[in-house]
Motif scaffolding. Structure first.
Motif, PDB file in Angstrom:
ATOM      1  N   ARG A  19       0.877  -1.109  -0.056  1.00 46.66           N
ATOM      2  CA  ARG A  19      -0.076   0.070  -0.025  1.00 46.66           C
ATOM      3  C   ARG A  19       0.892   1.220  -0.048  1.00 46.66           C
ATOM      4  N   TRP A  74      -5.602  -3.344  -2.684  1.00 48.70           N
ATOM      5  CA  TRP A  74      -4.574  -3.708  -1.812  1.00 48.70           C
ATOM      6  C   TRP A  74      -3.419  -2.862  -2.007  1.00 48.70           C
ATOM      7  N   GLY A  75      -3.180  -2.086  -2.990  1.00 50.32           N
ATOM      8  CA  GLY A  75      -1.699  -1.281  -3.069  1.00 50.32           C
ATOM      9  C   GLY A  75      -1.312  -1.394  -4.587  1.00 50.32           C
TER      10      GLY A  75
END
Length: 112
Positions: A19, A74-75
């Motif tokens: 992230r 999620w990133g």
């Protein structure tokens, strides 16, 4: 970091997702023919380290990686491609019990 993986007979595809990834801090290397190391920082300065003992040997000269163009929920993913030393399908990415439940299959890249 979050990890997803896929494979075909000759290659492994590993995504390491962080992230708020700070792209210029990413480092991916093989410490041996079966030990992958990933390090990177988030924009907040948090250190993300992954030392992953692989189930089987891979070709050190076949290591390639790139940072995905777009982040997901999620990133930002670092996409790692590794050539297998022995062409066959792996049942697991790692035999270490430490990673059980932390690694997901990447069905979008899997050669079924």
């Amino acid at each position: 970091p979050r990890v997803k993986w896929a494979q075909n007979k000759d290659l492994l595809f590993i995504s390491v997702i962080v992230r708020d990834l700070k792209a210029d801090t990413v480092s991916v290397q093989l410490d041996s023919e079966s030990d992958l190391r990933f390090t990177a920082q988030s924009k907040a300065g948090d250190e993300n380290v992954l030392r992953l003992p692989l189930r089987d040997d891979v070709k050190q000269e076949g290591l390639k990686w790139e940072i995905a163009a777009r982040p997901d929920k999620w990133g930002t993913a670092t996409l790692i491609t590794l050539g297998k030393d022995h062409a066959h399908r792996w049942d697991l990415l790692t035999s270490s019990k430490k990673f059980k439940g932390l690694i997901d299959k990447d069905w979008t890249r899997e050669d079924q």
